[in-house]
Design a protein around this motif. Sequence first.
Motif, PDB file in Angstrom:
ATOM      1  N   TYR A  91       0.849  -1.071   0.024  1.00 61.77           N
ATOM      2  CA  TYR A  91      -0.138   0.109  -0.053  1.00 61.77           C
ATOM      3  C   TYR A  91       0.865   1.129  -0.116  1.00 61.77           C
ATOM      4  O   TYR A  91       1.644   1.311   1.070  1.00 61.77           O
ATOM      5  CB  TYR A  91      -0.787  -0.026   1.217  1.00 61.77           C
ATOM      6  N   TYR A  92       0.872   1.973  -0.847  1.00 61.48           N
ATOM      7  CA  TYR A  92       1.671   3.336  -1.206  1.00 61.48           C
ATOM      8  C   TYR A  92       1.506   4.103   0.067  1.00 61.48           C
ATOM      9  O   TYR A  92       2.450   4.429   0.423  1.00 61.48           O
ATOM     10  CB  TYR A  92       1.153   4.035  -2.476  1.00 61.48           C
ATOM     11  N   VAL A  93       0.313   4.104   0.498  1.00 59.64           N
ATOM     12  CA  VAL A  93       0.086   5.208   1.743  1.00 59.64           C
ATOM     13  C   VAL A  93       0.803   4.725   2.979  1.00 59.64           C
ATOM     14  O   VAL A  93       1.679   5.422   3.457  1.00 59.64           O
ATOM     15  CB  VAL A  93      -1.411   5.343   2.282  1.00 59.64           C
ATOM     16  N   GLU A  94       0.739   3.328   3.375  1.00 61.23           N
ATOM     17  CA  GLU A  94       1.577   2.791   4.425  1.00 61.23           C
ATOM     18  C   GLU A  94       3.028   3.085   4.229  1.00 61.23           C
ATOM     19  O   GLU A  94       4.026   3.297   5.152  1.00 61.23           O
ATOM     20  CB  GLU A  94       1.364   1.494   4.765  1.00 61.23           C
ATOM     21  N   GLU A  95       3.527   2.556   3.269  1.00 59.92           N
ATOM     22  CA  GLU A  95       4.779   2.616   2.603  1.00 59.92           C
ATOM     23  C   GLU A  95       5.290   4.221   2.892  1.00 59.92           C
ATOM     24  O   GLU A  95       6.546   4.414   3.469  1.00 59.92           O
ATOM     25  CB  GLU A  95       5.084   2.178   1.284  1.00 59.92           C
ATOM     26  N   SER A  96       4.554   5.090   2.308  1.00 62.88           N
ATOM     27  CA  SER A  96       5.082   6.645   2.283  1.00 62.88           C
ATOM     28  C   SER A  96       5.252   6.863   3.531  1.00 62.88           C
ATOM     29  O   SER A  96       6.011   7.562   4.170  1.00 62.88           O
ATOM     30  CB  SER A  96       4.084   7.302   1.724  1.00 62.88           C
ATOM     31  N   LEU A  97       4.224   6.458   4.739  1.00 58.89           N
ATOM     32  CA  LEU A  97       4.130   6.961   5.992  1.00 58.89           C
ATOM     33  C   LEU A  97       5.331   6.095   6.729  1.00 58.89           C
ATOM     34  O   LEU A  97       6.314   7.162   7.576  1.00 58.89           O
ATOM     35  CB  LEU A  97       2.918   6.321   6.375  1.00 58.89           C
ATOM     36  N   LEU A  98       5.838   5.082   6.548  1.00 59.83           N
ATOM     37  CA  LEU A  98       6.848   4.578   7.014  1.00 59.83           C
ATOM     38  C   LEU A  98       8.168   4.931   6.646  1.00 59.83           C
ATOM     39  O   LEU A  98       9.213   5.322   7.419  1.00 59.83           O
ATOM     40  CB  LEU A  98       6.950   3.021   6.866  1.00 59.83           C
ATOM     41  N   ILE A  99       8.506   5.321   5.249  1.00 55.31           N
ATOM     42  CA  ILE A  99       9.418   6.081   4.804  1.00 55.31           C
ATOM     43  C   ILE A  99       9.668   7.223   5.476  1.00 55.31           C
ATOM     44  O   ILE A  99      10.917   7.727   5.963  1.00 55.31           O
ATOM     45  CB  ILE A  99       9.516   6.465   3.457  1.00 55.31           C
ATOM     46  N   ASN A 100       8.531   8.102   5.760  1.00 56.67           N
ATOM     47  CA  ASN A 100       8.571   9.401   6.576  1.00 56.67           C
ATOM     48  C   ASN A 100       8.862   9.332   7.798  1.00 56.67           C
ATOM     49  O   ASN A 100       9.780  10.176   8.180  1.00 56.67           O
ATOM     50  CB  ASN A 100       7.143  10.077   6.276  1.00 56.67           C
ATOM     51  N   ALA A 101       8.503   8.049   8.544  1.00 57.55           N
ATOM     52  CA  ALA A 101       9.114   7.921   9.691  1.00 57.55           C
ATOM     53  C   ALA A 101      10.390   7.438  10.012  1.00 57.55           C
ATOM     54  O   ALA A 101      11.251   7.903  11.004  1.00 57.55           O
ATOM     55  CB  ALA A 101       8.099   6.701  10.475  1.00 57.55           C
ATOM     56  N   TYR A 102      11.007   6.557   9.179  1.00 55.15           N
ATOM     57  CA  TYR A 102      12.376   6.526   8.871  1.00 55.15           C
ATOM     58  C   TYR A 102      13.287   7.791   8.873  1.00 55.15           C
ATOM     59  O   TYR A 102      14.298   7.855   9.591  1.00 55.15           O
ATOM     60  CB  TYR A 102      12.700   5.496   7.928  1.00 55.15           C
TER      61      TYR A 102
END
Length: 173
Positions: free
Chosen positions: A92-103
């Motif tokens: 899911y792009y949204v979750e992946e994007s969220l986790l990259i942002n968190a990283y």
Amino acid sequence: MNEEKLYAVKNAKGRYLSFSDDQHYRWREGQIAATTSQRIAHDLCTEHGGHVVTLIEEPEKVVLTKEQAEIVEGANKSQYPATYISNYTNAYYVEESLLINAYVNGYTVAKEKKYNVKVPHTKDVWYYKESEAYLLTICLVDKKLRGTFTEAEIEHYGLQDCEKEEVTDDGIR
């Protein structure tokens, strides 16, 4: 986050150009005269020396679930963090994007909600966990003294259809 940039003047010693109430400029640590105009910052450099630096706001930390935080922690240990995150998300792009942002920007873990769960078809009797394997019942008076359930535990024990009330750190909501 405000997209407008702030500029300041910094010298070779790491001090910033600042000014007092009487508009006298001085080099100080910790006090900064900032402007939204890059031209004004360059003019100050010409007049007082130093070089222009851009000040940026610290990004807000992302709020993650415990499971998402574990993925980001794994990415921190990985040679290829983005690939790690991509492999452990459900595409899911949204979750992946969220986790990259968190990283990149940091994160905090959301506190999991807890509930007291009422036994169906009874009057004022509630479940509590004696252990991971056993559920017992208690009366209304004692329910604050016993364990609470997370959403995952409610699902695990098949208690989704039971009445529940959220419990906060200081008691019941």
